[in-house]
Design a protein around this motif. Sequence first.
Motif, PDB file in Angstrom:
ATOM      1  N   SER A  22      13.802  11.954  -1.586  1.00 45.90           N
ATOM      2  CA  SER A  22      14.897  11.278  -0.875  1.00 45.90           C
ATOM      3  C   SER A  22      14.454  10.016  -0.127  1.00 45.90           C
ATOM      4  CB  SER A  22      15.584  12.233   0.103  1.00 45.90           C
ATOM      5  OG  SER A  22      16.113  13.340  -0.590  1.00 45.90           O
ATOM      6  N   MET A  23      13.312   9.469  -0.463  1.00 43.00           N
ATOM      7  CA  MET A  23      12.831   8.250   0.193  1.00 43.00           C
ATOM      8  C   MET A  23      12.638   7.163  -0.862  1.00 43.00           C
ATOM      9  SD  MET A  23       9.515   7.678   2.600  1.00 43.00           S
ATOM     10  CE  MET A  23      10.373   7.926   4.134  1.00 43.00           C
ATOM     11  N   SER A  24      13.073   5.962  -0.531  1.00 46.66           N
ATOM     12  CA  SER A  24      12.865   4.826  -1.423  1.00 46.66           C
ATOM     13  C   SER A  24      11.397   4.428  -1.413  1.00 46.66           C
ATOM     14  CB  SER A  24      13.715   3.633  -0.972  1.00 46.66           C
ATOM     15  OG  SER A  24      15.074   3.925  -1.109  1.00 46.66           O
ATOM     16  N   LEU A  25      10.854   4.208  -2.602  1.00 40.23           N
ATOM     17  CA  LEU A  25       9.455   3.787  -2.761  1.00 40.23           C
ATOM     18  C   LEU A  25       9.421   2.459  -3.499  1.00 40.23           C
ATOM     19  CD1 LEU A  25       7.468   6.861  -4.137  1.00 40.23           C
ATOM     20  CD2 LEU A  25       7.617   6.077  -1.788  1.00 40.23           C
ATOM     21  N   TYR A  26       8.552   1.590  -3.042  1.00 40.63           N
ATOM     22  CA  TYR A  26       8.295   0.326  -3.714  1.00 40.63           C
ATOM     23  C   TYR A  26       6.793   0.094  -3.679  1.00 40.63           C
ATOM     24  CZ  TYR A  26      13.242  -0.792  -3.316  1.00 40.63           C
ATOM     25  OH  TYR A  26      14.602  -0.773  -3.418  1.00 40.63           O
ATOM     26  N   TYR A  27       6.229  -0.200  -4.854  1.00 40.55           N
ATOM     27  CA  TYR A  27       4.810  -0.552  -4.834  1.00 40.55           C
ATOM     28  C   TYR A  27       4.467  -1.532  -5.931  1.00 40.55           C
ATOM     29  CZ  TYR A  27       3.684   2.911  -8.530  1.00 40.55           C
ATOM     30  OH  TYR A  27       3.612   3.628  -9.694  1.00 40.55           O
ATOM     31  N   GLU A  28       3.377  -2.206  -5.691  1.00 42.20           N
ATOM     32  CA  GLU A  28       2.805  -3.149  -6.638  1.00 42.20           C
ATOM     33  C   GLU A  28       1.430  -2.622  -7.026  1.00 42.20           C
ATOM     34  OE1 GLU A  28       2.241  -6.478  -9.037  1.00 42.20           O
ATOM     35  OE2 GLU A  28       4.075  -5.714  -8.127  1.00 42.20           O
ATOM     36  N   ALA A  29       1.177  -2.533  -8.320  1.00 46.62           N
ATOM     37  CA  ALA A  29      -0.116  -2.057  -8.820  1.00 46.62           C
ATOM     38  C   ALA A  29      -1.004  -3.254  -9.152  1.00 46.62           C
ATOM     39  CB  ALA A  29       0.082  -1.184 -10.050  1.00 46.62           C
ATOM     40  N   LYS A  30      -2.242  -3.176  -8.695  1.00 43.89           N
ATOM     41  CA  LYS A  30      -3.206  -4.260  -8.920  1.00 43.89           C
ATOM     42  C   LYS A  30      -4.541  -3.652  -9.327  1.00 43.89           C
ATOM     43  CE  LYS A  30      -0.609  -7.708  -7.502  1.00 43.89           C
ATOM     44  NZ  LYS A  30      -0.144  -8.735  -8.434  1.00 43.89           N
ATOM     45  N   THR A  31      -5.341  -4.458  -9.996  1.00 45.71           N
ATOM     46  CA  THR A  31      -6.690  -4.036 -10.357  1.00 45.71           C
ATOM     47  C   THR A  31      -7.642  -5.194 -10.104  1.00 45.71           C
ATOM     48  OG1 THR A  31      -8.036  -3.012 -12.098  1.00 45.71           O
ATOM     49  CG2 THR A  31      -6.475  -4.689 -12.790  1.00 45.71           C
ATOM     50  N   THR A  32      -8.898  -4.848  -9.816  1.00 51.91           N
ATOM     51  CA  THR A  32      -9.910  -5.883  -9.605  1.00 51.91           C
ATOM     52  C   THR A  32     -11.236  -5.419 -10.189  1.00 51.91           C
ATOM     53  OG1 THR A  32     -11.078  -7.251  -7.985  1.00 51.91           O
ATOM     54  CG2 THR A  32     -10.463  -5.037  -7.271  1.00 51.91           C
ATOM     55  N   SER A  33     -11.987  -6.358 -10.729  1.00 52.03           N
ATOM     56  CA  SER A  33     -13.323  -6.061 -11.248  1.00 52.03           C
ATOM     57  C   SER A  33     -14.391  -6.333 -10.198  1.00 52.03           C
ATOM     58  CB  SER A  33     -13.593  -6.895 -12.502  1.00 52.03           C
ATOM     59  OG  SER A  33     -13.531  -8.273 -12.183  1.00 52.03           O
TER      60      SER A  33
END
Length: 126
Positions: free
Chosen positions: A12-23
């Motif tokens: 019941s909670m809104s989720l927002y995320y951005e996925a990132k990767t780094t070497s």
Amino acid sequence: KSTVDFDGTYKSMSLYYEAKTTSKPYFPLENVSNHQVEHLIKQANVGALCFFLVHFEKTQDTYVFPLQSLLYYWSRWKAKKRGYRHIPIDDFNTYAFKVKNTARARLDYLNQVDTLIKLLEEKDEA
């Protein structure tokens, strides 16, 4: 321009995320777009849980990094404060939540989302 990689609802909670990767052994803030941060801030202001899911290729570690933690580094970087162009992996060990592999999922980030929800609930009760 897109907004962020994921938006939806969990418990019941809104989720927002951005996925990132780094070497690299740090997370370069230049990997994040202004519009992504602005979008996450807007969503957080209306009660959504917002974070970055950051994967470090060398160590194969993935973290849930809350938006509020990223904003500290982001504001210093934008103000051109010395030494804030990236976030060292050691800071992720302090200010983020390491994602573990479980029987449920290879990257079971929802366990860490549960932790964030619990912390928010405790904060609201205080």
